[in-house]
Structures are given as C-alpha cells and as structure tokens.
Design an enzyme around this catalytic site. Structure first.
Site, PDB file in Angstrom:
ATOM      1  N   GLU A  31       8.323  18.520 -24.654  1.00 55.39           N
ATOM      2  CA  GLU A  31       7.601  18.881 -23.427  1.00 55.39           C
ATOM      3  C   GLU A  31       8.066  20.250 -22.917  1.00 55.39           C
ATOM      4  O   GLU A  31       7.283  20.993 -22.323  1.00 55.39           O
ATOM      5  CB  GLU A  31       7.799  17.814 -22.338  1.00 55.39           C
ATOM      6  CG  GLU A  31       7.301  16.418 -22.705  1.00 55.39           C
ATOM      7  CD  GLU A  31       5.772  16.239 -22.656  1.00 55.39           C
ATOM      8  OE1 GLU A  31       5.058  17.183 -22.279  1.00 55.39           O
ATOM      9  OE2 GLU A  31       5.304  15.136 -23.014  1.00 55.39           O
ATOM     10  N   LYS A  63       6.260  23.334 -13.986  1.00 55.01           N
ATOM     11  CA  LYS A  63       5.490  22.137 -13.627  1.00 55.01           C
ATOM     12  C   LYS A  63       5.117  22.183 -12.145  1.00 55.01           C
ATOM     13  O   LYS A  63       3.980  21.866 -11.764  1.00 55.01           O
ATOM     14  CB  LYS A  63       6.311  20.885 -13.946  1.00 55.01           C
ATOM     15  CG  LYS A  63       5.658  19.623 -13.460  1.00 55.01           C
ATOM     16  CD  LYS A  63       5.240  18.702 -14.549  1.00 55.01           C
ATOM     17  CE  LYS A  63       4.241  17.685 -14.024  1.00 55.01           C
ATOM     18  NZ  LYS A  63       4.219  16.451 -14.730  1.00 55.01           N
ATOM     19  N   ARG A  98       0.807  -1.231   0.000  1.00 56.07           N
ATOM     20  CA  ARG A  98       0.000   0.000   0.000  1.00 56.07           C
ATOM     21  C   ARG A  98       0.842   1.284   0.000  1.00 56.07           C
ATOM     22  O   ARG A  98       0.385   2.337   0.421  1.00 56.07           O
ATOM     23  CB  ARG A  98      -0.965   0.027   1.187  1.00 56.07           C
ATOM     24  CG  ARG A  98      -1.968  -1.109   1.162  1.00 56.07           C
ATOM     25  CD  ARG A  98      -3.209  -0.754   1.961  1.00 56.07           C
ATOM     26  NE  ARG A  98      -4.165  -1.831   1.851  1.00 56.07           N
ATOM     27  CZ  ARG A  98      -4.264  -2.828   2.734  1.00 56.07           C
ATOM     28  NH1 ARG A  98      -3.479  -2.856   3.785  1.00 56.07           N
ATOM     29  NH2 ARG A  98      -5.164  -3.766   2.562  1.00 56.07           N
ATOM     30  N   ARG A 104      -4.082  21.869 -13.914  1.00 54.63           N
ATOM     31  CA  ARG A 104      -3.091  20.847 -14.310  1.00 54.63           C
ATOM     32  C   ARG A 104      -3.392  20.311 -15.703  1.00 54.63           C
ATOM     33  O   ARG A 104      -2.491  19.845 -16.410  1.00 54.63           O
ATOM     34  CB  ARG A 104      -3.026  19.704 -13.281  1.00 54.63           C
ATOM     35  CG  ARG A 104      -1.899  18.736 -13.583  1.00 54.63           C
ATOM     36  CD  ARG A 104      -1.493  17.859 -12.429  1.00 54.63           C
ATOM     37  NE  ARG A 104      -0.431  16.958 -12.821  1.00 54.63           N
ATOM     38  CZ  ARG A 104       0.258  16.187 -12.004  1.00 54.63           C
ATOM     39  NH1 ARG A 104      -0.004  16.214 -10.711  1.00 54.63           N
ATOM     40  NH2 ARG A 104       1.210  15.396 -12.445  1.00 54.63           N
ATOM     41  N   ASN A 120      -1.620  19.139 -20.474  1.00 56.31           N
ATOM     42  CA  ASN A 120      -2.006  18.194 -21.525  1.00 56.31           C
ATOM     43  C   ASN A 120      -2.094  18.851 -22.903  1.00 56.31           C
ATOM     44  O   ASN A 120      -2.608  18.243 -23.843  1.00 56.31           O
ATOM     45  CB  ASN A 120      -3.355  17.544 -21.184  1.00 56.31           C
ATOM     46  CG  ASN A 120      -3.261  16.710 -19.922  1.00 56.31           C
ATOM     47  OD1 ASN A 120      -2.235  16.095 -19.661  1.00 56.31           O
ATOM     48  ND2 ASN A 120      -4.314  16.711 -19.121  1.00 56.31           N
ATOM     49  N   HIS A 156      -2.127  11.357 -27.756  1.00 56.16           N
ATOM     50  CA  HIS A 156      -2.508  10.026 -27.284  1.00 56.16           C
ATOM     51  C   HIS A 156      -3.270   9.254 -28.375  1.00 56.16           C
ATOM     52  O   HIS A 156      -3.117   8.039 -28.500  1.00 56.16           O
ATOM     53  CB  HIS A 156      -3.336  10.124 -25.999  1.00 56.16           C
ATOM     54  CG  HIS A 156      -2.485  10.480 -24.806  1.00 56.16           C
ATOM     55  ND1 HIS A 156      -3.016  10.825 -23.590  1.00 56.16           N
ATOM     56  CD2 HIS A 156      -1.138  10.535 -24.648  1.00 56.16           C
ATOM     57  CE1 HIS A 156      -2.031  11.084 -22.733  1.00 56.16           C
ATOM     58  NE2 HIS A 156      -0.885  10.928 -23.354  1.00 56.16           N
ATOM     59  N   LYS A 171       2.325  11.569 -10.967  1.00 55.25           N
ATOM     60  CA  LYS A 171       1.510  10.675 -11.803  1.00 55.25           C
ATOM     61  C   LYS A 171       2.271   9.373 -12.020  1.00 55.25           C
ATOM     62  O   LYS A 171       3.433   9.396 -12.446  1.00 55.25           O
ATOM     63  CB  LYS A 171       1.193  11.317 -13.145  1.00 55.25           C
ATOM     64  CG  LYS A 171       0.079  12.344 -13.064  1.00 55.25           C
ATOM     65  CD  LYS A 171      -0.351  12.780 -14.445  1.00 55.25           C
ATOM     66  CE  LYS A 171      -1.474  13.795 -14.375  1.00 55.25           C
ATOM     67  NZ  LYS A 171      -1.854  14.305 -15.703  1.00 55.25           N
ATOM     68  N   HIS A 200      -1.695  16.812 -25.956  1.00 53.72           N
ATOM     69  CA  HIS A 200      -1.741  15.396 -25.581  1.00 53.72           C
ATOM     70  C   HIS A 200      -3.023  14.689 -26.019  1.00 53.72           C
ATOM     71  O   HIS A 200      -3.031  13.466 -26.165  1.00 53.72           O
ATOM     72  CB  HIS A 200      -1.540  15.242 -24.068  1.00 53.72           C
ATOM     73  CG  HIS A 200      -0.097  15.409 -23.660  1.00 53.72           C
ATOM     74  ND1 HIS A 200       0.603  16.572 -23.891  1.00 53.72           N
ATOM     75  CD2 HIS A 200       0.778  14.562 -23.051  1.00 53.72           C
ATOM     76  CE1 HIS A 200       1.840  16.428 -23.440  1.00 53.72           C
ATOM     77  NE2 HIS A 200       1.973  15.221 -22.929  1.00 53.72           N
ATOM     78  N   HIS A 231       6.581   9.161 -27.553  1.00 54.77           N
ATOM     79  CA  HIS A 231       5.607  10.067 -26.946  1.00 54.77           C
ATOM     80  C   HIS A 231       5.914  11.540 -27.282  1.00 54.77           C
ATOM     81  O   HIS A 231       5.033  12.301 -27.677  1.00 54.77           O
ATOM     82  CB  HIS A 231       5.566   9.852 -25.430  1.00 54.77           C
ATOM     83  CG  HIS A 231       4.653  10.785 -24.716  1.00 54.77           C
ATOM     84  ND1 HIS A 231       3.281  10.785 -24.917  1.00 54.77           N
ATOM     85  CD2 HIS A 231       4.897  11.774 -23.826  1.00 54.77           C
ATOM     86  CE1 HIS A 231       2.730  11.728 -24.170  1.00 54.77           C
ATOM     87  NE2 HIS A 231       3.685  12.337 -23.503  1.00 54.77           N
ATOM     88  N   GLU A 285      -5.414  17.316 -10.809  1.00 52.93           N
ATOM     89  CA  GLU A 285      -5.920  17.647 -12.143  1.00 52.93           C
ATOM     90  C   GLU A 285      -7.437  17.853 -12.177  1.00 52.93           C
ATOM     91  O   GLU A 285      -8.151  17.227 -12.969  1.00 52.93           O
ATOM     92  CB  GLU A 285      -5.493  16.580 -13.157  1.00 52.93           C
ATOM     93  CG  GLU A 285      -5.556  17.103 -14.585  1.00 52.93           C
ATOM     94  CD  GLU A 285      -4.934  16.146 -15.604  1.00 52.93           C
ATOM     95  OE1 GLU A 285      -3.808  15.691 -15.401  1.00 52.93           O
ATOM     96  OE2 GLU A 285      -5.623  15.875 -16.597  1.00 52.93           O
TER      97      GLU A 285
HETATM   98  N1  GLY Z   1       2.369  15.123 -17.708  1.00 56.38           N
HETATM   99  C1  GLY Z   1       1.272  15.905 -17.321  1.00 56.38           C
HETATM  100  C2  GLY Z   1       1.069  15.978 -15.851  1.00 56.38           C
HETATM  101  O1  GLY Z   1       1.923  15.582 -15.095  1.00 56.38           O
HETATM  102  O2  GLY Z   1       0.046  16.421 -15.410  1.00 56.38           O
END
Ligand code: GLY
Length: 386
Positions: free
Chosen positions: A210, A252, A146, A266, A270, A277, A168, A273, A290, A262
């Site tokens: 990025e 960031k 956990r 946040r 994206n 994606h 993430k 993205h 990517h 998010e």
């Molecule tokens: N890569 C996008 C984020 O971390 O929210």
C-alpha cells in the site's frame, strides 16, 4: 506535525532503555473534514499511553477494547492497563480477526460484547489490530446505538498507512469484499511503530504494497524513499517507520480531505484494487493476503496502462523491480479470464455497469478510465498469471 526533543537526561545515554532512546521521534497528522477533525499520532511507545488519548477525545466510565486475538496476546494487557489508568472500566474482546472472519457473524458477536458490557452512546470503542479488526470493529462502532466514538489503534503496517485513516468500515459478504459498510470517522488514530517489530514479515510486506501504491499514485519521492530504505523498512527500524507511516498518512489524509466519500479523487487509492479484489474473490478470501493481491493488481493495472499507451514499459519494470526486491508476489495462479471478469463486475467501483480502472500515466500520477478495452485487461491478467 513536528519532532519532539528528548526531555530526559537519560535519553540517548549508553544505558538508556531501547524504548526511551527511540521515543524522540513522533509525528502528528491532522485530518480535517466538514463534520469532524481528528489527529493521527505516530509515536514509538504510544500504545502504553493510549488511555490518555482516549480520555481526551471520549471521556466516559466504560469503553470496549476490541482486539484481534494475536495482537491482544502481545499488546492487549498494556493497552488495557493504560485504559484503566485513565479511569476506564474496559470490556474486552479478543476474537480471531482474519479476512475470513470479516463477517456479520463477527459483527454480531461484537455487538453482544458491547450490549453485555452495557456500553452507552458516549462509551468509546478501541479497535486494536490490523485492517480486518479496524474495519469490523469500526463498523460495529458506526452502528451500535447508531454510532459511538471510535479510536483506531492499527498494529499492522497496512492498517497504519491505509485502512485506519479515512473512515471506511465494513465487512465482506459471499458476493464480494467490503460490499456492506459505512463511512465512519474515528475520533483519533494512535499508531505505535514499535509493534511492527512483532509483525510477521509477510504482513509487513503486505503493508508495504500500500505504501508503494501511494508512491505510484501521488509521490515519486516516496517510491524512491521506499527503494532506498528497503532494508531498514523490512527490519521495522522505528525511526524509518515513523517517517514511512507519516509520509503515507499525509498522502492518504490529503486525498480523504479532498474527497471523503469517494466521489472523485479518493478512487485513486484503489490503484491495483480492481484486479486485487477479483484475485481475492476468485481465490477465496484469506488464501492470498490483501497486500499480496494489491502487489499483483498494481502490476496488472500498470500493464493495462502500457497496453493503452498511457505510460511506458519502464514504469512497469521499475514497479516490478521494487516489488521483487521487497519479496512481494509478482506472479500467481489464476482462474480463467471470464471468471476474473465476472468478479471484477461485482466490485464497488463499477459505475453504470462499466468497470473503472485507476491507471498510472507516469510515476506519481494516475488517471481513472472506464473505457478500457477487454484486450488490455486481458493483457493485465497475462502479466501476472503464472
Ligand atoms: N483504502 C482506500 C480508501 O481508504 O479509500
């Protein structure tokens, strides 16, 4: 954050080793969240002393070093030595960790390493590698017993400026990218820009995509910095990389500190993205990198913004010029629009059945729209279709 002055009389001398001469530049960015606080340390040579950092955040007798195989061949030994010097008995794993291996199968193999090594709740996991390593090992750290302490040691530019910071973690499933995962913050992020010298140029450019993204969404001066310093960036000049990585992580960090889960801003990260994606999902994970998909996705999103009269064409041209100068792809072979639309609808960013797009309205600023007419999205695809 701040610069550390050289303390050795050898630093800067004609015979100083390269590593010592470069060691005077370092930066630190602190992430403060309601439940935790951690530092991102950016320093040439940092990996040689990573053991001390791990011990100061997660003291224990055992730890796990989960590394990408290629990275392990290059840097694993020095990281392992550092961990031993700091008093750890590391269990190690060096798996092939490309986008195609970001799966439950890999997660299970990493659980086995931790279980066989009898790692306990206080035993840290050190993720050494690129974005896939950080996401996969991060998910393992988030769920093993956990949750055990996680130290991210990103070794690609993409992982340094994006995926290692902000918590993430997750894996891909056949239905889509990163659809299973957890928000799980590390206890530290250790970045050694010297490792970028061994990064293949294609991977370096993927990270740069990025960085360009951060410039477009938040900081015109970062966009201009990248444009002006492109030769030094592509040569992975350590001082330039410390500045580049620091500036990106500051952006960031500010976004993540405002909106860790998010629910709001946040989503700006994206940018490009939603298209990216869909490109990755329809062309098969791992075929297109990517960062390359993000490069294309940013152009498609900006074209969509132009169609919506959100921004003028000059912005699109400025973006395309920088991506081309960096030798990033700006056109690609794509499947028919309906396949791309279907892939877009599986994206995590779909809300109430509506696809949400992050679109620039000027350089350094974006807005989120979920009312984009299909014709404007099609114009986006047309922009990048070869
Ligand atoms: N890569 C996008 C984020 O971390 O929210």
């Amino acid at each position: 954050m701040g610069a550390r002055e050289p303390s050795s009389p050898w630093l800067g001398g004609p015979e100083a080793p390269i590593r010592a001469r470069q060691a005077h530049t370092m930066a630190r960015v602190t992430i403060e969240l309601p439940q935790c606080r951690y530092d991102v340390v950016i320093e040439p040579g940092a990996l040689e002393n990573v053991g001390e950092t791990v011990r100061s955040r997660a003291p224990h007798d055992r730890c796990a070093l989960l590394a990408d195989r290629t990275v392990s061949d290059l840097h694993g030994r020095s990281v392992e030595h550092s961990l031993r010097r700091a008093g750890y008995e590391p269990v190690t794993s060096a798996l092939e960790l490309g986008e195609a291996n970001k799966t439950f199968d890999t997660v299970q193999r990493l659980y086995d390493v931790l279980l066989d090594g009898r790692l306990e709740r206080r035993s840290p996991v050190i993720a050494l590698g690129g974005g896939v390593t950080g996401d996969t090992a991060g998910f393992v750290a988030a769920t093993y017993l956990r949750g055990v302490p996680l130290v991210q040691c990103p070794t690609t530019l993409l992982a340094m400026v994006d995926s290692s910071v902000g918590g993430k973690t997750g894996v891909n499933v056949p239905q889509g990218k990163n659809l299973i995962g957890a928000f799980y913050q590390p206890v530290a992020v250790v970045i050694d820009p010297l490792v970028l010298a061994t990064l293949p140029p294609r991977a370096l450019r993927c990270g740069l995509a990025e960085c360009v993204k951060h410039g477009v969404i938040r900081d015109e001066s970062l966009f201009e910095f990248i444009r002006a310093r492109l030769p030094q960036i592509l040569a992975a000049d350590p001082e330039t990389m410390v500045e580049l990585v620091r500036r990106n992580i500051e952006i960031k960090a500010a976004v993540v500190m405002q909106d860790e889960r998010e629910t709001g801003v946040r989503a700006h990260l994206n940018f490009g993205h939603t298209f990216a994606h869909a490109i990755e999902a329809t062309t098969g994970y791992g075929k297109i990198e990517h960062g390359e998909a993000v490069s294309l996705g940013m152009l498609a999103a900006t074209r969509t913004a132009v169609e919506l009269d959100l921004c003028d064409k000059a912005l699109l041209q400025r973006l395309e010029a920088l991506l081309q100068a960096a030798d990033m792809p700006v056109r690609v072979e794509l499947p028919p629009d309906d396949e791309l639309t279907a892939a877009m609808q599986l994206d995590k960013k779909v809300s109430g059945g509506r696809t949400r797009f992050v679109l620039p309205d000027r350089m350094g600023n974006v807005v989120v729209r979920d009312d984009v007419p299909p014709g404007c999205v099609r114009a986006g695809w047309r922009e990048i279709r070869r």
